[in-house]
Write a protein that holds these residues in place. Structure first.
Motif, PDB file in Angstrom:
ATOM      1  N   ALA A  85      21.274 -38.281  34.872  1.00  0.00           N
ATOM      2  CA  ALA A  85      20.032 -38.477  33.398  1.00  0.00           C
ATOM      3  C   ALA A  85      19.665 -40.368  34.210  1.00  0.00           C
ATOM      4  O   ALA A  85      20.669 -40.508  34.728  1.00  0.00           O
ATOM      5  N   ASN A  86      18.696 -40.443  33.985  1.00  0.00           N
ATOM      6  CA  ASN A  86      18.502 -42.017  33.541  1.00  0.00           C
ATOM      7  C   ASN A  86      17.004 -41.823  32.805  1.00  0.00           C
ATOM      8  O   ASN A  86      16.760 -41.458  32.465  1.00  0.00           O
ATOM      9  N   HIS A  87      15.727 -43.257  33.160  1.00  0.00           N
ATOM     10  CA  HIS A  87      15.224 -43.646  31.879  1.00  0.00           C
ATOM     11  C   HIS A  87      14.078 -43.304  32.792  1.00  0.00           C
ATOM     12  O   HIS A  87      13.781 -44.121  33.877  1.00  0.00           O
ATOM     13  N   ALA A  88      12.856 -41.996  31.871  1.00  0.00           N
ATOM     14  CA  ALA A  88      12.200 -41.706  32.173  1.00  0.00           C
ATOM     15  C   ALA A  88      11.192 -43.056  32.789  1.00  0.00           C
ATOM     16  O   ALA A  88      10.366 -43.045  33.788  1.00  0.00           O
ATOM     17  N   GLY A  89      11.491 -44.115  31.718  1.00  0.00           N
ATOM     18  CA  GLY A  89      10.299 -44.950  32.239  1.00  0.00           C
ATOM     19  C   GLY A  89      10.564 -46.289  33.375  1.00  0.00           C
ATOM     20  O   GLY A  89       9.932 -47.007  33.508  1.00  0.00           O
ATOM     21  N   THR A  90      11.820 -46.871  33.347  1.00  0.00           N
ATOM     22  CA  THR A  90      12.292 -47.426  34.377  1.00  0.00           C
ATOM     23  C   THR A  90      12.982 -47.361  35.946  1.00  0.00           C
ATOM     24  O   THR A  90      13.163 -48.512  36.406  1.00  0.00           O
ATOM     25  N   THR A  91      13.311 -46.385  36.389  1.00  0.00           N
ATOM     26  CA  THR A  91      13.457 -45.634  36.331  1.00  0.00           C
ATOM     27  C   THR A  91      12.305 -45.307  38.156  1.00  0.00           C
ATOM     28  O   THR A  91      12.095 -44.417  38.220  1.00  0.00           O
TER      29      THR A  91
END
Length: 417
Positions: free
Chosen positions: A227-233
């Motif tokens: 899981a991770n940030h959709a906008g910053t990864t």
């Protein structure tokens, strides 16, 4: 009604059953096992038995039986199906067989058919498996193909166990299990069902006889990423399990086409399931069916191999879990041939001896479960669209009534001896 004491007609039964468990938004049915909608359907079944003076019997697994004659005499003829549904399912899958069973029994009484064998109508509980994820729970338990321990571990999407749901509905979950004595009293089981395909429509026949149920199974594919940030990864830094899952869905379609089989990813669960979050887990369920075991094994093996390659390419882990597998079911040849002979003798139904269609099916049924220990057969009623498990599922009233007439002919030929 045709008289002050006459039982409800097919049309009247259908009208009364139609609103039960129907969702106002989708127009489909949500008749899940051991829920309020299921209780309404079970009450409807009990009422139909009572209107006909039949003996109502609920077995240890919750299946309902309505008897004309004493089943203890043995060699009984049983017909029926189920009343539960898939999520937003259609009106005909299951209920058509139960309503037709009562209507066919009424027709036998009208004809004055002598009963040489007990006759029963059954409503099997939880055939679709919509709530607890396993199909044909009622018949599997009865046939000894599902142990009580495994049944007790089944849970629904809200974490409610099968025992808790049964207990809340007034049924004893500790009593469930194999029922060989009951099955030993059944000499033949005939299930009428709406066709889940267009073979009869294409051949121009209203009713057909089943030959076999294709082997089929369900597999769970767990794609585990990060899981991770959709906008910053950055795309290059992602371990997104949705990508190999999507590629696997396309692979399943391609492999099924190559093998002349079917394969469907129809259910998915995503974590954390946020619009702005890369998933950490994508869990998809594969349903695959084929005309023979070798073709089925080939499809699933190729799908799994491709899924592992796709997962590795995206830095994602994959677990594949077999949840259920059902071998090919060849219906009892002697009973199937007897049905064909019975229907061939009746020139008034518009079906000549060489015009009785015999067809296979990729759908599972309670008849398939019982076939391991009881002579079973199936009749299919024409479905002009081939659509099933959908609110658009349909069979014309004339075809349904033709199915009732054919079922009555079959039951008459089986019990009058």
């Amino acid at each position: 009604m045709t008289g002050p004491c006459a039982p409800p007609t097919f049309q009247e039964m259908w009208r009364d059953l139609l609103p039960l468990g129907r969702h106002p938004g989708s127009g489909g049915y949500r008749r899940y096992a051991w829920t309020g909608a299921d209780a309404e359907c079970r009450a409807w079944f009990a009422a139909q038995a009572g209107l006909r003076g039949l003996r109502l019997d609920v077995d240890r697994n919750g299946n309902q039986w309505a008897w004309l004659g004493d089943p203890a005499d043995g060699d009984a003829v049983v017909t029926g199906s189920h009343l539960d549904s898939v999520p937003d399912g259609g009106a005909f899958d299951g209920p058509l067989g139960v309503v037709s069973a009562f209507a066919a029994l009424d027709e036998l009484r009208r004809r004055g058919t002598p009963l040489g064998r007990p006759l029963g109508v059954v409503n099997f509980v939880d055939e679709e498996g919509a709530r607890f994820g396993l199909a044909c729970v009622g018949s599997r338990l009865t046939a000894g193909q599902l142990t009580r321990d495994r049944a007790h571990r089944l849970t629904d999407g809200d974490g409610i166990t099968l025992p808790r749901a049964m207990e809340a509905a007034g049924h004893d979950p500790d009593a469930i299990g194999a029922d060989p004595e009951r099955l030993a009293r059944i000499g033949a089981f005939v299930e009428l069902h709406v066709e889940q395909g267009r073979a009869l429509d294409l051949s121009g026949d209203r009713v057909g006889i089943a030959s076999a149920i294709w082997p089929h199974g369900r597999w769970r594919f767990d794609f585990r990423g990060e899981a991770n940030h959709a906008g910053t990864t950055r795309l290059a830094d992602r371990r997104d399990p949705m990508l190999p899952y999507a590629e696997t869905v396309l692979t399943a379609r391609r492999e099924a086409e190559l093998a002349g089989a079917v394969a469907t990813f129809g259910k998915i669960a995503v974590e954390p399931n946020g619009v702005n979050a890369i998933p950490s887990l994508v869990r998809g369920w594969l349903d695959s069916r084929a005309a023979d075991r070798a073709s089925l094994d080939t499809v699933v093996a190729e799908v799994e191999k491709a899924a592992r390659d796709h997962a590795a390419a995206h830095g994602v882990d994959l677990d594949v879990v077999l949840e259920s597998r059902t071998p090919v079911v060849d219906f009892d040849h002697a009973l199937r041939d007897e049905l064909a002979r019975i229907l061939s003798r009746d020139g008034g139904r518009g079906t000549a001896p060489d015009r009785i269609p015999v067809l296979g099916t990729g759908a599972g049924h309670d008849a398939g479960i019982l076939s391991a220990g009881v002579p079973t057969a199936m009749l299919f009623v024409r479905n002009p669209t081939g659509v099933s498990h959908s609110p658009a599922e349909y069979a014309a009233e004339d075809d349904c009534l033709a199915g009732v007439a054919v079922l009555a002919d079959v039951l008459e030929g089986l019990v009058d001896r």
